[in-house]
Design a protein around this motif. Sequence first.
Motif, short mmCIF file in Angstrom:
data_model
loop_
_atom_site.label_atom_id
_atom_site.label_comp_id
_atom_site.label_asym_id
_atom_site.label_seq_id
_atom_site.Cartn_x
_atom_site.Cartn_y
_atom_site.Cartn_z
N GLY A 130 0.79 -1.22 0.00
CA GLY A 130 0.00 0.00 0.00
C GLY A 130 0.82 1.27 0.00
N GLY A 131 2.14 1.15 -0.10
CA GLY A 131 2.97 2.34 -0.17
C GLY A 131 3.70 2.63 1.12
N ALA A 132 4.50 3.68 1.09
CA ALA A 132 5.32 4.05 2.25
C ALA A 132 4.44 4.31 3.46
N PRO A 133 4.86 3.86 4.64
CA PRO A 133 4.03 4.05 5.83
C PRO A 133 4.14 5.47 6.38
N ILE A 134 3.27 5.76 7.33
CA ILE A 134 3.37 6.99 8.11
C ILE A 134 4.19 6.66 9.35
N LEU A 135 5.33 7.30 9.51
CA LEU A 135 6.17 7.09 10.68
C LEU A 135 5.96 8.24 11.65
N LEU A 136 5.35 7.95 12.78
CA LEU A 136 5.10 8.95 13.81
C LEU A 136 6.15 8.82 14.90
N ILE A 137 6.97 9.85 15.06
CA ILE A 137 7.96 9.91 16.14
C ILE A 137 7.39 10.88 17.17
N ASP A 138 6.76 10.32 18.18
CA ASP A 138 5.90 11.10 19.08
C ASP A 138 6.64 11.56 20.33
N GLU A 139 6.46 12.84 20.66
CA GLU A 139 7.04 13.45 21.87
C GLU A 139 8.56 13.33 21.88
N LEU A 140 9.16 13.81 20.81
CA LEU A 140 10.62 13.74 20.66
C LEU A 140 11.34 14.47 21.78
N ASP A 141 10.71 15.49 22.35
CA ASP A 141 11.36 16.26 23.41
C ASP A 141 11.60 15.45 24.68
N ARG A 142 11.03 14.26 24.77
CA ARG A 142 11.28 13.41 25.94
C ARG A 142 12.63 12.69 25.86
N THR A 143 13.22 12.63 24.67
CA THR A 143 14.49 11.93 24.51
C THR A 143 15.65 12.88 24.82
N ASP A 144 16.88 12.39 24.62
CA ASP A 144 18.05 13.23 24.87
C ASP A 144 18.80 13.48 23.56
N GLU A 145 19.86 14.28 23.64
CA GLU A 145 20.57 14.72 22.44
C GLU A 145 21.24 13.58 21.66
N PRO A 146 21.83 12.57 22.31
CA PRO A 146 22.42 11.48 21.53
C PRO A 146 21.42 10.79 20.60
N PHE A 147 20.19 10.63 21.07
CA PHE A 147 19.19 10.01 20.19
C PHE A 147 18.82 10.95 19.06
N GLU A 148 18.75 12.24 19.34
CA GLU A 148 18.49 13.21 18.28
C GLU A 148 19.54 13.12 17.19
N ALA A 149 20.81 12.99 17.60
CA ALA A 149 21.90 12.90 16.62
C ALA A 149 21.74 11.66 15.75
N PHE A 150 21.38 10.55 16.38
CA PHE A 150 21.15 9.33 15.61
C PHE A 150 19.98 9.50 14.65
N LEU A 151 18.91 10.12 15.14
CA LEU A 151 17.72 10.31 14.32
C LEU A 151 18.02 11.21 13.13
N LEU A 152 18.85 12.21 13.35
CA LEU A 152 19.25 13.12 12.27
C LEU A 152 19.90 12.34 11.13
N GLU A 153 20.77 11.41 11.47
CA GLU A 153 21.43 10.59 10.46
C GLU A 153 20.44 9.67 9.76
N ALA A 154 19.56 9.05 10.54
CA ALA A 154 18.60 8.10 9.96
C ALA A 154 17.65 8.79 9.00
N LEU A 155 17.21 10.01 9.35
CA LEU A 155 16.26 10.72 8.50
C LEU A 155 16.92 11.40 7.31
N SER A 156 18.24 11.54 7.36
CA SER A 156 18.94 12.14 6.23
C SER A 156 18.95 11.21 5.02
N ASP A 157 19.23 9.93 5.28
CA ASP A 157 19.35 8.95 4.19
C ASP A 157 18.22 7.94 4.17
N PHE A 158 17.35 7.99 5.17
CA PHE A 158 16.30 6.99 5.33
C PHE A 158 16.91 5.59 5.22
N ALA A 159 17.94 5.40 6.03
CA ALA A 159 18.64 4.12 6.06
C ALA A 159 19.16 3.88 7.47
#
Length: 300
Positions: A130-159
Amino acid sequence: MTQLPASIDATQTMLGDVGYVAGRDLSTVVFLALKLGRPLFLEGEAGVGKTEIAKALAASLDRRLIRLQCYEGLDASSAVYEWNFAAQMVAIRTAEAQGGAERAALTRELFSEDYLISRPLLEAMRPQEGGAPILLIDELDRTDEPFEAFLLEALSDFAVTIPELGTITAPEPPIVILTSNRTREVHDALKRRCLYHWVDYPSFEREMEIVTARAPEAAETLSREVVAFVQKLRGEDLFKKPGVAETIDWAKCLVALDAVELSPAVIADTLGAILKYQDDIQKLQGSEAKRLLDAAKAEL
């Protein structure tokens, strides 16, 4: 699979068809996020409908919704994948009982897809019916900066990279919605990857539309009084102001109680539907609720 909307008006109509009342400003940024394939970062107070946007998109586009609920201490292994340790141990014991297996072959088997548990980020990178899913990353402000850095890389290349298996790249990037209640500032680098929108409390007219759509069983007179009272309540000095979700819940509670209009007694009995802290509830005891109710009714 439903096609992506071709215009802002089509986006607004599409969301409205599944019960999400969006203003033109929000419809515009949603349309652009879909059109450009950019993540959408939604920030605002709790209960104003940020999470519901992802649910509405999944329903209207007939896509799978994959939700990553953020929390303090969330790390990449919890968000991406983990190995099924229990199943691996069973396989090792079975191999030992059967006289042992060649070590390299056993290692390859243990760290194969058969023993991989996909978490939300990895699941969103996989092909979906049915196509690409909806990815909901909810309440990101609850995490810390190391996870943000990882997420930045993951969302840059979607890999994402799994050392034992290599890099897994999404054949079609997911539609990404990130939300934040702004309990802390999210790093600018991550925000720059996204389209940004502040989801504010709605106007009286907009909130009436929302209540009518989500609690249609409530009479119009009651709905107008509920919305007017909540709008007045948000102007008070409260620890936690009621969101739109609380307005909808309150309207449904009043219908369940067969209330036809607001009164100080009805408000006192149902304050727990809109206020979630005892200090706030105490402020509305006695004549204070009547004062706000009178002020709300005077403007109707």
